[in-house]
Design a protein around this motif. Sequence first.
Motif, PDB file in Angstrom:
ATOM      1  N   GLN A 597       0.931  -1.226  -0.113  1.00  0.00           N
ATOM      2  CA  GLN A 597      -0.092  -0.075  -0.065  1.00  0.00           C
ATOM      3  C   GLN A 597       0.716   1.168  -0.229  1.00  0.00           C
ATOM      4  O   GLN A 597       0.200   2.519  -0.068  1.00  0.00           O
ATOM      5  CB  GLN A 597      -1.019   0.109   1.209  1.00  0.00           C
ATOM      6  CG  GLN A 597      -2.216  -1.093   1.002  1.00  0.00           C
ATOM      7  CD  GLN A 597      -3.077  -0.764   2.211  1.00  0.00           C
ATOM      8  OE1 GLN A 597      -2.965   0.122   3.119  1.00  0.00           O
ATOM      9  NE2 GLN A 597      -4.065  -1.503   2.135  1.00  0.00           N
ATOM     10  N   PHE A 598       2.186   1.107   0.319  1.00  0.00           N
ATOM     11  CA  PHE A 598       2.949   2.312   0.179  1.00  0.00           C
ATOM     12  C   PHE A 598       2.683   3.140  -1.079  1.00  0.00           C
ATOM     13  O   PHE A 598       2.461   4.355  -0.975  1.00  0.00           O
ATOM     14  CB  PHE A 598       4.454   1.958   0.083  1.00  0.00           C
ATOM     15  CG  PHE A 598       4.990   1.369   1.461  1.00  0.00           C
ATOM     16  CD1 PHE A 598       4.120   1.086   2.713  1.00  0.00           C
ATOM     17  CD2 PHE A 598       6.255   1.166   1.837  1.00  0.00           C
ATOM     18  CE1 PHE A 598       4.482   0.620   3.797  1.00  0.00           C
ATOM     19  CE2 PHE A 598       6.606   0.721   3.018  1.00  0.00           C
ATOM     20  CZ  PHE A 598       5.613   0.344   3.799  1.00  0.00           C
ATOM     21  N   VAL A 599       2.755   2.802  -2.202  1.00  0.00           N
ATOM     22  CA  VAL A 599       2.543   3.345  -3.458  1.00  0.00           C
ATOM     23  C   VAL A 599       1.214   4.185  -3.516  1.00  0.00           C
ATOM     24  O   VAL A 599       1.056   5.188  -4.004  1.00  0.00           O
ATOM     25  CB  VAL A 599       3.201   2.541  -4.819  1.00  0.00           C
ATOM     26  CG1 VAL A 599       2.692   3.312  -6.212  1.00  0.00           C
ATOM     27  CG2 VAL A 599       4.436   2.160  -4.878  1.00  0.00           C
ATOM     28  N   GLU A 600       0.172   3.123  -3.130  1.00  0.00           N
ATOM     29  CA  GLU A 600      -0.911   3.694  -3.302  1.00  0.00           C
ATOM     30  C   GLU A 600      -1.336   4.736  -2.291  1.00  0.00           C
ATOM     31  O   GLU A 600      -2.107   5.777  -2.786  1.00  0.00           O
ATOM     32  CB  GLU A 600      -2.084   2.232  -2.812  1.00  0.00           C
ATOM     33  CG  GLU A 600      -3.427   2.773  -2.962  1.00  0.00           C
ATOM     34  CD  GLU A 600      -4.500   1.487  -2.429  1.00  0.00           C
ATOM     35  OE1 GLU A 600      -5.648   1.741  -2.028  1.00  0.00           O
ATOM     36  OE2 GLU A 600      -3.670   0.524  -2.325  1.00  0.00           O
ATOM     37  N   GLN A 601      -0.909   4.599  -1.036  1.00  0.00           N
ATOM     38  CA  GLN A 601      -0.844   5.807  -0.216  1.00  0.00           C
ATOM     39  C   GLN A 601      -0.341   7.010  -0.624  1.00  0.00           C
ATOM     40  O   GLN A 601      -1.033   8.110  -0.393  1.00  0.00           O
ATOM     41  CB  GLN A 601      -0.702   5.553   1.438  1.00  0.00           C
ATOM     42  CG  GLN A 601      -1.577   4.409   2.333  1.00  0.00           C
ATOM     43  CD  GLN A 601      -2.733   5.098   2.382  1.00  0.00           C
ATOM     44  OE1 GLN A 601      -3.272   6.067   1.787  1.00  0.00           O
ATOM     45  NE2 GLN A 601      -3.943   4.222   2.824  1.00  0.00           N
ATOM     46  N   THR A 602       0.934   6.991  -1.148  1.00  0.00           N
ATOM     47  CA  THR A 602       1.702   8.117  -1.823  1.00  0.00           C
ATOM     48  C   THR A 602       0.786   8.742  -2.624  1.00  0.00           C
ATOM     49  O   THR A 602       0.787  10.134  -2.845  1.00  0.00           O
ATOM     50  CB  THR A 602       3.041   7.667  -2.306  1.00  0.00           C
ATOM     51  OG1 THR A 602       3.684   7.116  -1.211  1.00  0.00           O
ATOM     52  CG2 THR A 602       4.030   8.977  -2.710  1.00  0.00           C
ATOM     53  N   LEU A 603       0.199   7.888  -3.753  1.00  0.00           N
ATOM     54  CA  LEU A 603      -0.690   8.454  -4.815  1.00  0.00           C
ATOM     55  C   LEU A 603      -1.829   9.234  -4.058  1.00  0.00           C
ATOM     56  O   LEU A 603      -2.029  10.370  -4.578  1.00  0.00           O
ATOM     57  CB  LEU A 603      -1.050   7.350  -5.551  1.00  0.00           C
ATOM     58  CG  LEU A 603      -1.768   7.779  -6.846  1.00  0.00           C
ATOM     59  CD1 LEU A 603      -0.613   8.480  -7.966  1.00  0.00           C
ATOM     60  CD2 LEU A 603      -2.320   6.493  -7.728  1.00  0.00           C
ATOM     61  N   ARG A 604      -2.517   8.923  -3.221  1.00  0.00           N
ATOM     62  CA  ARG A 604      -3.710   9.625  -2.477  1.00  0.00           C
ATOM     63  C   ARG A 604      -3.156  10.788  -1.876  1.00  0.00           C
ATOM     64  O   ARG A 604      -3.836  11.754  -2.040  1.00  0.00           O
ATOM     65  CB  ARG A 604      -4.115   8.633  -1.339  1.00  0.00           C
ATOM     66  CG  ARG A 604      -4.927   7.497  -1.913  1.00  0.00           C
ATOM     67  CD  ARG A 604      -5.581   6.591  -0.595  1.00  0.00           C
ATOM     68  NE  ARG A 604      -6.337   5.688  -1.071  1.00  0.00           N
ATOM     69  CZ  ARG A 604      -6.953   4.854  -0.472  1.00  0.00           C
ATOM     70  NH1 ARG A 604      -6.880   5.092   1.114  1.00  0.00           N
ATOM     71  NH2 ARG A 604      -7.794   3.837  -0.817  1.00  0.00           N
ATOM     72  N   LEU A 605      -2.120  10.756  -1.282  1.00  0.00           N
ATOM     73  CA  LEU A 605      -1.519  11.852  -0.687  1.00  0.00           C
ATOM     74  C   LEU A 605      -1.120  13.360  -1.778  1.00  0.00           C
ATOM     75  O   LEU A 605      -1.688  14.397  -1.565  1.00  0.00           O
ATOM     76  CB  LEU A 605      -0.375  11.519   0.229  1.00  0.00           C
ATOM     77  CG  LEU A 605      -0.401  11.291   1.607  1.00  0.00           C
ATOM     78  CD1 LEU A 605       1.129  11.012   2.257  1.00  0.00           C
ATOM     79  CD2 LEU A 605      -1.071  12.230   2.407  1.00  0.00           C
ATOM     80  N   LEU A 606      -0.554  12.601  -2.883  1.00  0.00           N
ATOM     81  CA  LEU A 606      -0.125  13.496  -3.768  1.00  0.00           C
ATOM     82  C   LEU A 606      -1.597  14.251  -4.461  1.00  0.00           C
ATOM     83  O   LEU A 606      -1.756  15.320  -4.767  1.00  0.00           O
ATOM     84  CB  LEU A 606       0.670  12.876  -4.880  1.00  0.00           C
ATOM     85  CG  LEU A 606       2.055  12.927  -4.691  1.00  0.00           C
ATOM     86  CD1 LEU A 606       2.888  12.185  -5.666  1.00  0.00           C
ATOM     87  CD2 LEU A 606       2.628  14.317  -4.659  1.00  0.00           C
ATOM     88  N   LYS A 607      -2.449  13.230  -4.752  1.00  0.00           N
ATOM     89  CA  LYS A 607      -3.665  13.762  -5.311  1.00  0.00           C
ATOM     90  C   LYS A 607      -4.499  14.700  -4.536  1.00  0.00           C
ATOM     91  O   LYS A 607      -4.867  15.498  -5.013  1.00  0.00           O
ATOM     92  CB  LYS A 607      -4.764  12.410  -5.502  1.00  0.00           C
ATOM     93  CG  LYS A 607      -5.975  12.710  -6.427  1.00  0.00           C
ATOM     94  CD  LYS A 607      -6.794  11.402  -6.401  1.00  0.00           C
ATOM     95  CE  LYS A 607      -5.973  10.408  -7.400  1.00  0.00           C
ATOM     96  NZ  LYS A 607      -6.915   9.247  -7.658  1.00  0.00           N
ATOM     97  N   ARG A 608      -4.713  14.192  -3.142  1.00  0.00           N
ATOM     98  CA  ARG A 608      -5.243  15.216  -2.277  1.00  0.00           C
ATOM     99  C   ARG A 608      -4.731  16.607  -2.217  1.00  0.00           C
ATOM    100  O   ARG A 608      -5.425  17.674  -2.277  1.00  0.00           O
ATOM    101  CB  ARG A 608      -5.249  14.599  -0.876  1.00  0.00           C
ATOM    102  CG  ARG A 608      -6.192  15.333   0.163  1.00  0.00           C
ATOM    103  CD  ARG A 608      -5.768  14.904   1.551  1.00  0.00           C
ATOM    104  NE  ARG A 608      -5.825  13.648   1.851  1.00  0.00           N
ATOM    105  CZ  ARG A 608      -5.509  13.000   2.857  1.00  0.00           C
ATOM    106  NH1 ARG A 608      -5.115  13.485   3.962  1.00  0.00           N
ATOM    107  NH2 ARG A 608      -5.639  11.526   3.036  1.00  0.00           N
ATOM    108  N   THR A 609      -3.527  16.633  -2.078  1.00  0.00           N
ATOM    109  CA  THR A 609      -2.628  17.923  -1.983  1.00  0.00           C
ATOM    110  C   THR A 609      -2.774  18.922  -3.431  1.00  0.00           C
ATOM    111  O   THR A 609      -2.893  20.098  -3.229  1.00  0.00           O
ATOM    112  CB  THR A 609      -1.393  17.829  -1.511  1.00  0.00           C
ATOM    113  OG1 THR A 609      -0.650  16.782  -2.185  1.00  0.00           O
ATOM    114  CG2 THR A 609      -1.176  17.197  -0.087  1.00  0.00           C
ATOM    115  N   LEU A 610      -2.425  18.179  -4.395  1.00  0.00           N
ATOM    116  CA  LEU A 610      -2.430  18.812  -5.612  1.00  0.00           C
ATOM    117  C   LEU A 610      -3.812  19.388  -5.857  1.00  0.00           C
ATOM    118  O   LEU A 610      -4.310  20.344  -6.538  1.00  0.00           O
ATOM    119  CB  LEU A 610      -1.939  17.878  -6.794  1.00  0.00           C
ATOM    120  CG  LEU A 610      -0.636  17.604  -6.663  1.00  0.00           C
ATOM    121  CD1 LEU A 610      -0.096  16.617  -7.545  1.00  0.00           C
ATOM    122  CD2 LEU A 610       0.255  18.939  -7.068  1.00  0.00           C
TER     123      LEU A 610
END
Length: 617
Positions: A597-610
Motif C-alpha cells: 500500500q506504500f505506493v497507493e497511499q503516496t498517490l492518494r497524498l499527492l492527489k489530495r494535496t494537488l
Amino acid sequence: MASVNRFIQFNNETIDTKLLHQMEMLAGALADAPYLKVTTRKLLEFRPSESALSISVFWRHRPKQIERNGYLSDIYLLAAGYWRHFNLGIWRRFLKEESELPHLRQQLLLCAEEFRLIEQISQERPGTREAFAIREGVYIDYHKGHYRQNMQKGFKAEAFLNAAFLALRGQSAEMEESFSELFFLWSRMFDAKSTADSCAVVDSLMGRLEYWILQDMVLSYYTFGDSIDEVPPFRYYEGMETEASKEGKNIDTIEEWFQTWHRETENETSPAMEFELDKGDSKPTDGGREDEGSGEPEQTAQGNSAGEHLKGNDDNDRKMEDQPKKAAGKFGAANEAVEYTEKRIELSGDHRQSIEAWRRKQAPYVRALLKELKKRMTQRRQEARGNLNAGRLSKNLLPLVIEERPKPFYRKSAPSKELDAVFCLLIDGSASMVDKLEETRQAVLLFHDVLRNLNVPHEIVLFYEDAYEASEASQPNYFEWMHKFEDGSRDHAPEIFSLEAHEDNRDGFAIRWMTDRLQQRSEKHRFLLVFSDGEPSAYDYAENGVVDTANAVLEAKKSAIEVLHLFLSSEPISEEQASFYQMMYGNKSVSADSLEQFVEQTLRLLKRTLHLVIQSG
C-alpha cells in the motif's frame, strides 16, 4: 527506532502532546517567559539549566477532567506561585542550617509553601480555584492512604508529613498525643505571608520532632529540582568589562534564577564573537587576501535559465560536504547538541533495470493522475462568461432599458498559470526501515515522477542520526539529498534507488530543518511530507522526542506549511499506533497497512494535496 508496541504493556506510556503544548503556552504566559518549556517527571521540579518546569506524572491514568485540572494546578503553582513568590535567598540559608532530620525539614517547608502559595494564587486568580479544589481532593485521599501505610510500616517521619498535609486541609489523623500538640504550632501556617514565615513555622516544630523521631524520611513527596547553587559559570573574555563578572550573584526569585541561565545559554558564544570582531584587522596574512575585494572566488556554479541543476553544481555540493554545522538551539532545545551535515546521496550500483521496470508498472497511475489534474486545471481556465448578475459591468447597457431583469455583468477568463506550490519529502533513514526500502523507493519514485511532469519544485531528503557516534556533547545528524529545489525537472531516479537504512531518527529536528528551508520559498502552497515507520528515536530523545516532534509540526503550521505524515507499516496499524501519530501530526497522519500500500497511499497524498492547490488557485 523504538516501536510504539513496547514489550511491557503497562510501561507503554504515551504523551498527550497537545495538552503538554497547552501547558507550556500557559506557563510561558503566567511567568511572562516565552522561552519556558514544560516536561513531565515524577514530582514538580525546577530545571533552569534546561529552561524547563516539570509537572508531575501523578495525574496520569485518571479521568480526563482530573488529569487536565491536575496538570493545570501544577502549572499555576509553578508559574504563578513559586516563580515570583518563593524566596531563594531564604531557601538557600534554610538548606545550610544543620538538622538531625534534614530531609523531613525540607519536605515540611515545601509542603508549607505549597499550601501558602495555593491560598495566595486562589485569591489573586479566582479562575484557578476549580483546578486547586480538584487537586486538594485527590491529594487528601492520597495522603490519607499513605498515612495508614506509613504508620503500619513504622515510617514515623513520612506519617508526620502526611498528617501535616491533612491538618492544613482541616483533615484529622490519629497521631500520637505528643505529635498532636505540634499541630497547634503548625496551624500558624494560616497566617504565613512569605517564605520566611513558613521557615519560622517549620523550625518551631523541629526541636520536638528531632526528639521523638529517630529516623529521617526515606520517601520524597516534594522536590525542588536543580540545586540553587547551580548557576551558569560566567565566561570572561579579554576586553570585557570586569564589572560584568559580578552579575547574577544576588538571585532572590526563581524568575531571576531562570533568566540568568537563559541569558547565558542564549548568548554563550556572542562575547567571544564580539571580541574577535573588535580585535580583528585587515592586515595581509600568508595565503590570505591582500586587499578587500581582491580575492578570487573559491567556488563557482553553473546553470541555465531553465533551472536545470547541471553537473558543475553537483561537484560544488560535494566540495561543501563533510562540513558539519551546529544546531545550537536553532532547531529546538531538545536538539542543542546536534551537529548536522548536508550532502548529496552517494550513488550505489546500477539500478537502471529496476527503475525502468517500476516506471512501466507505475506509468498507468502517473498518466491517470496527470490527466485528471490537467483536466481540473483546464476547467479553472474557463472562457469569458456574460449575462451575469454580478461581476464586471458590460459596455452593452441596452438590457438595462429593454429587459425587465437585466444581467449586464460578465467575468473574465481565469489566467493560465503553473501550480503555485512546493513540496518537500523527508524520509526516515533509521535502521528499522531496512525491510521497507524497496517499497519506499518505489513510492518516492512515484512522488518524484508526478511532480517532475507537473514542473512543481520539490526536494527529497533522507535523514538519520549516527547512533554509534552520538554522545551527550554531540549528536551527528545527516541529511542526504536525492533531489533539490535547484535541480528543476532533472531525473534523479538513480539517487532515489540509492537510499539505504542507517541508525536513528530525530524527527522533530528534521522537520524544523526542512521548515527553515521552506520558509525561504515564495510559493503560496507549501507541503512537507514525512515518511516514517515508527516513533522518534535518538540519543536522549525518547519521551522528549515525541513532544519535540509535535511542537515542530505546530511551528510548521504557524508558518503556513502543511505537514503530512505517512506511517509505513508491514502489518495492520493498531488503534494505539493511530492515536499516537495523530497526537504528533494531528489529522494529517495516514498509514499504509501493508508494504503493497506504500505506493497507493503516496498517490492518494499527492492527489489530495494537488487538488487542494488547483481548487484554491
